[in-house]
Design a protein around this motif. Structure first.
Motif, PDB file in Angstrom:
ATOM      1  N   ASP A 394       0.939  -1.416  -0.119  1.00  0.00           N
ATOM      2  CA  ASP A 394       0.038   0.476  -0.284  1.00  0.00           C
ATOM      3  C   ASP A 394       0.907   1.092   0.396  1.00  0.00           C
ATOM      4  O   ASP A 394       0.334   2.702  -0.601  1.00  0.00           O
ATOM      5  CB  ASP A 394      -0.691   0.189   1.083  1.00  0.00           C
ATOM      6  N   LYS A 397       2.039   1.661  -3.999  1.00  0.00           N
ATOM      7  CA  LYS A 397       0.885   2.312  -4.978  1.00  0.00           C
ATOM      8  C   LYS A 397       1.330   3.862  -5.853  1.00  0.00           C
ATOM      9  O   LYS A 397       1.411   4.197  -6.390  1.00  0.00           O
ATOM     10  CB  LYS A 397      -0.599   1.529  -4.215  1.00  0.00           C
ATOM     11  N   GLU A 435      -4.343  -1.953  -8.066  1.00  0.00           N
ATOM     12  CA  GLU A 435      -5.422  -2.558  -6.619  1.00  0.00           C
ATOM     13  C   GLU A 435      -4.616  -3.691  -6.534  1.00  0.00           C
ATOM     14  O   GLU A 435      -4.601  -4.651  -7.209  1.00  0.00           O
ATOM     15  CB  GLU A 435      -6.580  -2.853  -7.273  1.00  0.00           C
ATOM     16  N   PRO A 439      -8.559  -8.761  -2.643  1.00  0.00           N
ATOM     17  CA  PRO A 439      -8.858  -6.548  -1.664  1.00  0.00           C
ATOM     18  C   PRO A 439      -8.605  -6.882  -0.193  1.00  0.00           C
ATOM     19  O   PRO A 439      -8.561  -7.900   0.265  1.00  0.00           O
ATOM     20  CB  PRO A 439     -10.192  -6.141  -1.986  1.00  0.00           C
TER      21      PRO A 439
END
Length: 477
Positions: A394, A397, A435, A439
């Motif tokens: 994360d 990103k 992404e 998730p």
């Protein structure tokens, strides 16, 4: 028109008053007449009113008194009410004309004030401003224009604009364009025009003009403005020459380096088959370094083509591009459900899939799975490339598509390929992002999604695609 000095005006009025005195004496004392000559008195009265406004009343009183006193002295028998009325009329005429003159001069002062203010605005402007009459003569030009062209204002005003400052080679064509604008009432859009200075130097002006009309709306000239862009044009030309030379050197270097890399890669492939153990592993690392060199050369060439705008957007068969890239990885596990669709792109679109699919295979674990999806929308095409590799943390990103940004794993690349990918997608009018494949679980792989614009041009008749050489493939036309 010559403007009289104050002394000249005084001399004229004194001469007219002297003539008035002589006429009064001549008609009353010699001719014994009391009419006709007094009409001459209106001339000094009106001139005094125009030049000095209310002072004309004093002149009128003097001339009216002159008529009455002369009649009393020389012919009291002809003195009538008409003489008194005439004297009074002198005063009335003087008052009316003086009032009108005062109003006119007030308006003239206001107009001059506005004109001077406008002229100051024009003079401090850093561009040339000029008003050109319909007969091609210069009506007005600002100070910067005079300095730019090397003339004094009085040397330009009234001169033919085209004969004076337009190069002879383009003079007639520019005259025709000017006359056409006057005839139609429509000026041309912004353009670049050459002018010649007094020293015969040629300058390039970024020129824009508008048609000047009179109170009836009839075109009477053009108001033009031009900024000197000569230095910029010359600098751009010099940069263009340097750019062409740099591109030539890059092409030569890329060609020679790629030839050397191809030879080295060929020998490395032969050695891999001939050696075993530690030596084979060393050759594999050598082969990886050569492949990296080839990739760098390809990235540099792609960036150069992007910045030089050598390609134009056109309809591109997305399915053919994807299948061609999959064919470069015959041993990889790539799943792709074929979908024939055309998108707005160019010859660099394969670089997008080279980077995305290549990164998934290069930085994934052995046996990594890759899936390519294509979904058509309303005027757009959504494409995704997902893999089961180590994923993208994360923290990485937000900057993943920035030039030279590394990932956090030991096998992460430098990010130049993804930077190029973003540049290409943006060039095509789309956008790209990353992404998690699952998730909330970056470690389970990543999915790169991007949007392309569909092409509105007619498609060719669909043809069933040839089998793709990927190891795992499900294709439908």
């Amino acid at each position: 028109m010559t403007t009289l000095t104050e002394n000249q005006r005084v001399a004229i009025i004194m001469a007219l008053l002297g003539i008035s005195i002589f006429l009064t004496y001549y008609f009353h004392a010699i001719l014994m007449l009391g009419t006709v000559f007094s009409h001459f008195f209106y001339l000094p009265i009106i001139l005094t009113a125009l030049w000095w406004e209310k002072r004309s009343i004093l002149v009128a009183i003097f001339l009216g008194g002159l008529v009455v006193v002369s009649s009393l002295l020389y012919r009291p028998d002809i003195l009538t009410l008409n003489d008194y009325g005439r004297a009074l009329m002198f005063v009335v005429i003087a008052f009316v004309v003086a009032s009108l003159s005062e109003q006119l001069k007030g308006r003239e002062r206001e107009l001059k004030k506005q004109r001077d203010l406008a002229q100051r605005y024009l003079d401090v402007a850093g561009v040339l401003f000029v008003v050109i009459n319909a007969d091609h003569t210069i009506r007005l030009i600002n100070r910067h224009g005079c300095e730019l062209l090397g003339y004094r204002e009085e040397e330009l005003v009234g001169k033919d604009w085209f004969t004076t400052v337009i190069p002879e080679a383009s003079r007639e064509a520019r005259r025709q364009i000017f006359d056409a604008a006057i005839a139609s009432g429509n000026a041309l859009p912004r353009r670049e025009n050459p002018v010649v200075t007094r020293s015969r130097d040629e300058l390039i002006l970024a020129w824009q003009d508008t048609v000047l009309t009179d109170d009836d709306g009839r075109p009477v000239g053009l108001v033009g403005s031009g900024s000197d862009i000569t230095d910029r044009i010359r600098a751009e030309e010099a940069l263009r020459v340097a750019h062409n030379e740099a591109n030539l050197y890059l092409d030569i270097m890329a060609h020679d380096i790629n030839n050397a890399n191809a030879v080295a890669l060929g020998y490395a492939d032969l050695l891999v088959e001939a050696l075993e153990g530690k030596e084979r592993e060393m050759i594999r690392k050598l082969r990886s370094g050569i492949s990296r060199s080839i990739e760098i050369i390809q990235n540099v060439s792609t960036i150069r083509r992007l910045h030089s705008h050598e390609t134009a957007t056109r309809p591109v068969d997305l399915d053919a591009v994807i299948r061609a890239e999959i064919a470069h990885h015959p041993d990889a596990g790539i799943i792709y459900e074929g979908r024939s669709v055309r998108v707005a792109a160019d010859d660099l679109l394969p670089e997008v899939f080279t980077n995305l699919i290549g990164n998934s295979i290069k930085f994934g674990e052995p046996g990594v799975g890759v899936r390519v999806r294509v979904e058509e929308g309303d005027g757009t095409v959504a494409v995704s490339v997902e893999d089961t590799g180590p994923g993208v943390p994360d923290a990485v990103k937000p900057t993943l598509f920035t030039r030279f940004v590394r990932g956090t794993s030991a096998r992460s690349g430098k990010g130049l390929g993804l930077y190029i990918t973003r540049m290409l997608i943006t060039r095509y009018g789309g956008r790209i992002w990353v992404e998690d494949r699952v998730p909330g679980h970056p470690e389970c792989g990543a999915v790169f999604r991007f949007i392309l614009l569909r092409s509105d041009l007619p498609r060719e008749s669909p043809v069933s695609p040839a089998p793709t050489t990927g190891r795992v493939i499900s294709a439908r036309p």
